[in-house]
Motif scaffolding. Structure first.
Motif, mmCIF file in Angstrom:
data_model
loop_
_atom_site.group_PDB
_atom_site.id
_atom_site.type_symbol
_atom_site.label_atom_id
_atom_site.label_comp_id
_atom_site.label_asym_id
_atom_site.label_seq_id
_atom_site.Cartn_x
_atom_site.Cartn_y
_atom_site.Cartn_z
ATOM 1 N N ARG A 428 0.858 -1.195 0.000
ATOM 2 C CA ARG A 428 0.000 0.000 0.000
ATOM 3 C C ARG A 428 0.888 1.237 0.000
ATOM 4 N NH1 ARG A 428 -4.018 -2.779 4.106
ATOM 5 N NH2 ARG A 428 -2.462 -2.194 5.651
ATOM 6 N N THR A 429 0.561 2.176 -0.879
ATOM 7 C CA THR A 429 1.402 3.351 -1.059
ATOM 8 C C THR A 429 0.557 4.611 -1.116
ATOM 9 O OG1 THR A 429 2.945 2.019 -2.388
ATOM 10 C CG2 THR A 429 3.194 4.421 -2.477
ATOM 11 N N ILE A 458 4.574 7.326 1.607
ATOM 12 C CA ILE A 458 4.471 6.402 2.738
ATOM 13 C C ILE A 458 4.092 5.056 2.166
ATOM 14 C CG2 ILE A 458 3.291 5.847 4.889
ATOM 15 C CD1 ILE A 458 2.678 8.804 5.225
ATOM 16 N N GLN A 459 4.832 4.021 2.525
ATOM 17 C CA GLN A 459 4.620 2.708 1.924
ATOM 18 C C GLN A 459 4.657 1.620 2.978
ATOM 19 O OE1 GLN A 459 7.534 0.838 -1.059
ATOM 20 N NE2 GLN A 459 5.919 1.678 -2.366
ATOM 21 N N GLU A 460 3.700 0.715 2.867
ATOM 22 C CA GLU A 460 3.586 -0.389 3.814
ATOM 23 C C GLU A 460 3.472 -1.697 3.050
ATOM 24 O OE1 GLU A 460 0.735 -1.655 7.586
ATOM 25 O OE2 GLU A 460 -0.108 -0.506 5.906
ATOM 26 N N ASN A 461 4.302 -2.666 3.411
ATOM 27 C CA ASN A 461 4.273 -3.980 2.788
ATOM 28 C C ASN A 461 3.874 -5.014 3.835
ATOM 29 O OD1 ASN A 461 5.135 -5.756 0.358
ATOM 30 N ND2 ASN A 461 6.147 -6.715 2.113
ATOM 31 N N ILE A 462 2.859 -5.805 3.511
ATOM 32 C CA ILE A 462 2.389 -6.852 4.414
ATOM 33 C C ILE A 462 2.475 -8.178 3.677
ATOM 34 C CG2 ILE A 462 0.446 -7.723 5.766
ATOM 35 C CD1 ILE A 462 -0.568 -4.828 5.926
ATOM 36 N N ASN A 471 7.580 -7.972 6.507
ATOM 37 C CA ASN A 471 6.797 -6.748 6.468
ATOM 38 C C ASN A 471 7.749 -5.568 6.605
ATOM 39 O OD1 ASN A 471 4.584 -8.424 6.466
ATOM 40 N ND2 ASN A 471 4.147 -8.180 8.645
ATOM 41 N N TYR A 472 7.384 -4.439 5.995
ATOM 42 C CA TYR A 472 8.204 -3.249 6.185
ATOM 43 C C TYR A 472 7.357 -1.996 6.049
ATOM 44 C CZ TYR A 472 8.476 -2.987 1.031
ATOM 45 O OH TYR A 472 8.173 -2.912 -0.305
ATOM 46 N N LEU A 473 7.889 -0.919 6.585
ATOM 47 C CA LEU A 473 7.234 0.387 6.535
ATOM 48 C C LEU A 473 8.272 1.407 6.095
ATOM 49 C CD1 LEU A 473 4.634 2.037 7.153
ATOM 50 C CD2 LEU A 473 5.523 2.359 9.462
ATOM 51 N N ARG A 503 13.347 3.175 5.866
ATOM 52 C CA ARG A 503 12.556 1.944 5.748
ATOM 53 C C ARG A 503 12.930 1.006 6.886
ATOM 54 N NH1 ARG A 503 14.618 -0.605 1.406
ATOM 55 N NH2 ARG A 503 13.397 0.477 -0.173
#
Length: 808
Positions: A428-429, A458-462, A471-473, A503
């Motif tokens: 999600r970006t 802002i980027q979130e990986n699940i 996972n990362y933010l 990150r």
């Protein structure tokens, strides 16, 4: 004394009525009118310090003279002067079948108040064309005609018609672009001004961008980080939608296509609407569907390569006074099988596969529109709000907010009792871009155009499923500035940029133990404040660029020089990835110690625009510091290492930072660009090496070129835009590679024969465009060095496509 800088942009109207009282022959031409002159423009005394743009439709006759003009937008105080000015413009006339004909053009004039009180001063008009000659970098733009010829292709296949761009095909019905030897990871994709953010580390992770949504696609070759941001080391793909409709009524476009290889069908529709002449609103709805069965190589089927896709898009625009707001939404959805032949059980079986003439189970595969495990399911949603505002003192403020939701599911080969995906990626970006282009001004004796802006992300990986990625933010911020100085025949472009990225990866205890065991991370670099271990990273970089254009012979010969620096932050998979996936048939191991990748690029380009010859050729070179090299890992005996997992046996690949160099040349030349017979030549050469060892880099595209004979016969008033072409593409064997570090020697050289025919037929009030293309007509067997599929099977064979298109 100058009243100020006025800029006139011109572009050709693809469809629209000519100025009142002027008949234009169906507004159908091979080559539209080309602006050849500038005029003097007076600022009206009654304008009282107003700034404003005026758009004027002009009819141009077969001699290049303006015969009629009609103002279509702009403050009435400027109408009289705008009409007078455009009437003095000179054009190269439009041509049809090489014969000069009448045509229609759109001229945009910008009025600015004088710098002083000298009301007798005359203001200059600088004509800045909407073509690639005005970019200091090597740039090629594909218009709607080019895009229609590539209907049904994905983004990489669409832009591969540009010299210097190569398609990398993997194990599914997808492909990725390579520009000047740089893969998609080092290319920046901007779709409607929005950075495309997705999982792109796998060879089957094709860009989730629908070419049908584009009105034009520009390929910028070479480093372009100062203007476009991180990742633009190898180039930029600019996907721009068609302009929103401005006239009252409903219009649109329909495309239908069928292909023999894979029995693929494709249908696309775009609808544009404006309620009334006075309405500030305009609307767009578009979409397309495609369905393909199992593809076929010249000798056997490529099992499990069926695919299904659909794309949807919608836009609403409100334009009033000086402000334009546009709300857009797009969805890309693809489901495709992963080629059966990539799954092997043991290292010996893998080596046997390399030596085999065909996959061992090829005779068991059948033609079907269904696919089985392994397969992938990808959806990409983008919602965006675009704002453009004309500032009271002149200039423009632009801003875009976008939200992207990228969901990738991968279904591996498992026991029949197991449902659901084995790998689930959700990215999600949120992003925002804002820029200001003040009113053009005088600077250092030149007409200057300034641009500066900021960007944030802002980027979130699940991730869920079998351990692969954490996972990362991430948080990113950028600021940039650009100055363009125009001295007439000479232009200078200077840019600077600052980028920062933070990150943090989040690893479970089991994941951290595995990462430490594989040497990916150091345990002390990942403290555990709450629940999961945190692996933070932060990078800051700066970029600069200097570009110049010398119009050696105005409108005929251009010389470009570009000196650029660009940077790329290490991707999350390069830092933390451990394992393989159905769309990633290697066992990859990341490296948390990787830093920022920095390139210094130099490029020179010569452009020709003559009546009998047209073309562009570039020579370029890049030095890359800390180039993140993804290549097979070797064991202690110098042999390629394999890893045996529950999913099968895979060769191990690792990431390492090396000093690298790339250089080469690319270009195209068209003889008889508007005549009844033309010849097009083009190609590219890329060289690369590890500067620390002198070894060649694996995966560099081999030399390639093409020759195409084109005829444009005139068949009568009811049949337009007739075009027949025969094309031969040749690819050499890659001899500059490290044979000891690869699984198999490079495939042999090959040549592919293609042909196409197209015509526009007038049926009543509608013009129907019919086209046919044949690819690999001789059904030649070949494997491409840049693609992982070459280890397992031949590439698809003969394919004949028929398309039908018309405007609503």
């Amino acid at each position: 004394m100058f009243l100020g800088l006025t800029i006139a942009w011109w572009s050709i109207v693809a469809s629209g009525a000519p100025p009142s009282g002027e008949a234009v022959e169906d507004d159908v031409t091979d080559v539209p009118p080309q602006l050849r002159s500038a005029v003097e423009l007076r600022y009206p005394a009654e304008a009282s310090d107003l700034h404003g743009d005026v758009e004027v439709h002009v009819a141009v006759d077969s001699t290049g003279r303006v015969t009629a003009a009609e103002v279509v937008s702009g403050d009435p105080v400027f109408h009289a002067e705008a009409t007078r000015a455009v009437s003095e413009l000179l054009f190269s006339p439009a041509t049809h079948g090489g014969i000069p004909v009448s045509g229609v053009a759109l001229v945009r004039l910008h009025f600015a108040p004088p710098f002083d009180d000298d009301d007798d001063a005359i203001e200059r008009i600088l004509v800045i064309g909407n073509d690639d000659r005005d970019d200091t970098k090597a740039r090629t733009t594909l218009d709607e005609t080019d895009l229609e010829r590539a209907a049904g292709d994905d983004l990489a296949q669409t832009v591969a018609q540009v010299p210097g761009v190569v398609v990398s095909r993997a194990n599914a019905d997808t492909s990725k672009p390579i520009i000047r030897g740089q893969t998609e990871r080092r290319l920046l994709l901007l779709n409607d001004g929005i950075r495309h953010e997705s999982q792109k580390w796998g060879p089957d992770h094709a860009p989730e961008i629908d070419p049908f949504s584009a009105g034009r696609i520009s390929v910028v070759k070479g480093a372009a980080g100062t203007r476009y941001g991180p990742d633009a080391i190898g180039g930029v793909l600019l996907v721009e939608p068609p302009p929103m409709r401005r006239q009252a009524g409903v219009g649109g476009k329909v495309l239908l296509q069928g292909a023999t290889n894979g029995l693929r069908g494709y249908a696309a529709l775009r609808l544009d609407a404006v309620p009334s002449d006075t309405s500030p609103w305009s609307f767009r709805l578009e979409g397309n569907v495609a369905n393909g069965a199992t593809q076929r190589s010249p000798l056997y089927l490529l099992g499990n390569t069926a695919s299904r896709s659909y794309n949807l898009g919608a836009a609403i625009q409100h334009q009033a006074n000086r402000t334009t707001l546009r709300l857009t939404y797009r969805r890309y959805d693809l489901r495709s099988g992963v080629f059966f032949g990539v799954v092997v059980g043991t290292p010996d079986e893998f080596r046997a596969r390399l030596e085999a003439d065909r996959p061992p189970t090829a005779d068991a595969w059948v033609v079907t529109r269904d696919f089985q495990r392994p397969y992938q399911q990808v959806a990409h949603d983008v919602a965006a709000l675009h704002l453009e505002h004309e500032l009271a003192g002149g200039g423009t403020f632009s801003a875009t907010y976008a939200f992207q939701n990228n969901r990738r599911l991968e279904f591996d080969s498992v026991r029949q009792s197991i449902d659901g995906p084995q790998y689930d990626f959700l990215l999600r970006t949120h992003s925002i871009d804002a820029s200001i282009e003040p009113e053009p001004h005088d600077l250092l004796g030149a007409a200057a155009q300034t641009m500066f802006g900021v960007q944030g992300i802002i980027q979130e990986n699940i991730f869920r499923g079998i351990e692969l990625l954490p996972n990362y933010l991430g948080f990113g911020a950028s600021a940039f500035a650009n100055e363009r100085l125009n001295y007439g025949r000479f232009e200078l472009d200077v840019g600077a940029r600052l980028d920062h990225l933070t990150r943090t990866g989040f690893l479970s205890e089991l994941s951290l133990e595995r990462a430490v065991r594989e040497g990916v991370v150091e345990a002390e670099d990942c403290p555990q404040p709450v629940l999961r271990f945190r692996c933070p990273g932060a990078w800051t970089t700066g970029s600069v660029s200097l570009g110049a254009i010398w119009r050696a012979v105005p409108d005929a010969v251009d010389v470009k020089l570009d000196l650029s620096q660009a940077n790329r932050f290490p991707a999350a998979d390069e830092l933390y990835l451990i394992g393989s996936a159905p769309s990633f048939p290697v066992y990859a191991v990341g490296n948390q110690q990787l830093g920022v990748e920095t390139t210094w690029n130099a490029s020179g380009t010569l452009g020709l625009r003559l009546p009998a010859i047209e073309g562009e050729v570039s020579g370029w070179g890049s030095l890359v510091q800390d180039y993140i090299y993804f290549a097979p890992a070797l064991n202690d005996n110098g042999e390629v290492r394999f890893d045996v997992t529950r999913q099968g046996t895979f060769p191990r690949y690792t990431y390492a930072a090396i000093p690298a160099a790339f250089w080469g040349t690319d270009g195209r030349l068209l003889l008889g660009p508007t005549g009844q017979v033309g010849l097009e030549l083009g190609g590219s050469i890329v060289r690369s090496l590890d500067r620390s060892t002198g070894a060649f880099l694996i995966g560099t595209p081999p030399d390639r070129g093409f020759v195409q004979l084109i005829t444009r016969p005139y068949l009568g008033p009811g049949m337009r835009d007739v075009r027949l072409a025969v094309r031969v593409d040749g690819v050499a064997r890659q001899t500059r590679t490290d044979l000891n570090a690869d699984f198999a020697p490079p495939p042999p050289a090959y040549a592919l024969l293609g042909a196409s025919a197209e015509i526009a037929v007038k049926l009543g009030s509608r013009q129907v465009r019919i086209g046919m293309e044949g690819h690999n007509l001789l059904n030649a067997r070949y494997r491409d060095y840049t693609s992982l599929l070459r280890y397992y099977a031949d590439f698809p064979g003969r394919d004949v496509r028929v398309r039908l298109g018309f405007d609503l």
